[in-house]
Enzyme design. Sequence first.
Site, PDB file in Angstrom:
ATOM      1  N   CYS A   1     -53.384  33.613  16.372  1.00 60.53           N
ATOM      2  CA  CYS A   1     -53.819  32.078  16.572  1.00 60.53           C
ATOM      3  C   CYS A   1     -55.006  31.908  15.838  1.00 60.53           C
ATOM      4  O   CYS A   1     -54.936  31.781  14.573  1.00 60.53           O
ATOM      5  CB  CYS A   1     -53.871  31.699  17.742  1.00 60.53           C
ATOM      6  SG  CYS A   1     -54.063  30.060  18.201  1.00 60.53           S
ATOM      7  N   SER A   2     -56.088  32.080  16.554  1.00 60.88           N
ATOM      8  CA  SER A   2     -57.319  31.684  16.081  1.00 60.88           C
ATOM      9  C   SER A   2     -58.812  32.236  16.652  1.00 60.88           C
ATOM     10  O   SER A   2     -59.828  31.658  16.717  1.00 60.88           O
ATOM     11  CB  SER A   2     -57.387  30.177  16.050  1.00 60.88           C
ATOM     12  OG  SER A   2     -57.203  29.752  17.482  1.00 60.88           O
ATOM     13  N   CYS A   3     -58.524  33.272  17.380  1.00 62.70           N
ATOM     14  CA  CYS A   3     -59.705  34.027  18.216  1.00 62.70           C
ATOM     15  C   CYS A   3     -60.910  34.210  17.152  1.00 62.70           C
ATOM     16  O   CYS A   3     -60.658  34.815  15.874  1.00 62.70           O
ATOM     17  CB  CYS A   3     -59.293  35.148  18.645  1.00 62.70           C
ATOM     18  SG  CYS A   3     -58.044  35.193  19.962  1.00 62.70           S
TER      19      CYS A   3
ATOM     20  N   CYS B   1     -57.348  36.685  13.287  1.00 60.48           N
ATOM     21  CA  CYS B   1     -56.289  36.621  14.442  1.00 60.48           C
ATOM     22  C   CYS B   1     -55.257  36.170  13.963  1.00 60.48           C
ATOM     23  O   CYS B   1     -54.754  34.983  13.707  1.00 60.48           O
ATOM     24  CB  CYS B   1     -57.149  35.725  15.451  1.00 60.48           C
ATOM     25  SG  CYS B   1     -55.926  35.288  16.975  1.00 60.48           S
TER      26      CYS B   1
END
Lengths: 197, 210
Positions: A108-110, A105
Amino acid sequence: MHDSHHDDHPDDDVAMRVRALEDLLVARGLVDRAAIDAFVDAYENRIGPRNGARVVARAWSDPGFRKRLLADAPRAIAELGLGGLQGEQLVVLENNDAVHNMVVCTLCSCYPWPVLGLPPVWYKSAPYRSRAVSDPRGVLREFGVEVPVDREVRIWDSSAEIRYMVLPQRPRGSDSLDEAALAALVTRDGMIGTALV
Amino acid sequence: MDGIHDMGGMHGFGPIEREKDEPPFHADWERRMLGISLAVPFVVPITDDHLRREVERIAPEPYLRMSYYERWLEAMVSLLEERGVADGSAAFGPAVAADAVPAAIAGGFPLRLPDKEGRAARFKPGQRVRGRNMHPDGHTRLPRYARGRVGTIETDLGVFGLPDANAAGRAPEPQHCYTVAFTLRELWGDSASAIDTLRLDLWDEYLEPA
């Protein structure tokens, strides 16, 4: 649970601010401390990559399940009692001799929480997010993975609403293993695509 | 927003540092921050789009210096101020109870909307599309590296609210979102591998016909 005596990081200031935020939210009636404990307990003790490993082992053992998993992952993992937050729209990507899938991702951090739990720090870090999309083979080499030059590396930048999990290839020589033994072979990184299994 | 968070393709961040047998949390305050971030949206109208917008508003230097949950703290405090929670000017509640947490996790927040709630799809699988050249100063999920680049619609994922509108507090703009396939050569030039590809999920209005 709510004791920070082992927090001797340089982030004492942050710890104090989080404590103050929690106190404010509790005072306003917006948060119940026991509910925070319950969320933490779920992601610290119950929801993690062993869940995904069970899914992978089932898919390796049961062709019908594998088919259902690739067609509609949320419904298939519900058969194992899994699902929910950050996996509402889950898609499983199958590795084979032609394609090696890898998930990032960049924004961000999915990450697919119901099957893998919370993402590791490196997954959320600038080095991985920046290079996974532009130099995936270089990144894979850092993880000790060499994908054959005639096999497509397919990067999934999961920055929208779908969460992706990789279904690794079943290791050769694992024919005699039962589902529990197969699950023990599966690693978190294998389900992100930064390891082969 | 063309911020530091939009990292795809950047150089200079060094090797990927991995921790062996990494625990889910590295400090107790991280546990509390996760729990707060999951509990609050059940009570106060805060979505992931709002949280992402606030994280992306953090200036580059502090963004890179902060740990992940520290960014969550910044974002949450800022949103609670915006919602009037911090000064007590707005009332919300009741808090999600501990015994309701397992069901809350299992239910999640499904985001796909019925097709009829979105505008008609402008693209079909197999169609060539180009990422639009757009640089909004608010939240968007069109990464810089895909702007101006040509790919192929692979899958129509159905209708989802446009994050740009949600994050800005505009009226919802539900529309189709697609998985778009790009070659790495299209994105990064001739030095990229000729057979490797990338998939990126993009909303209808991030795209134009190519």
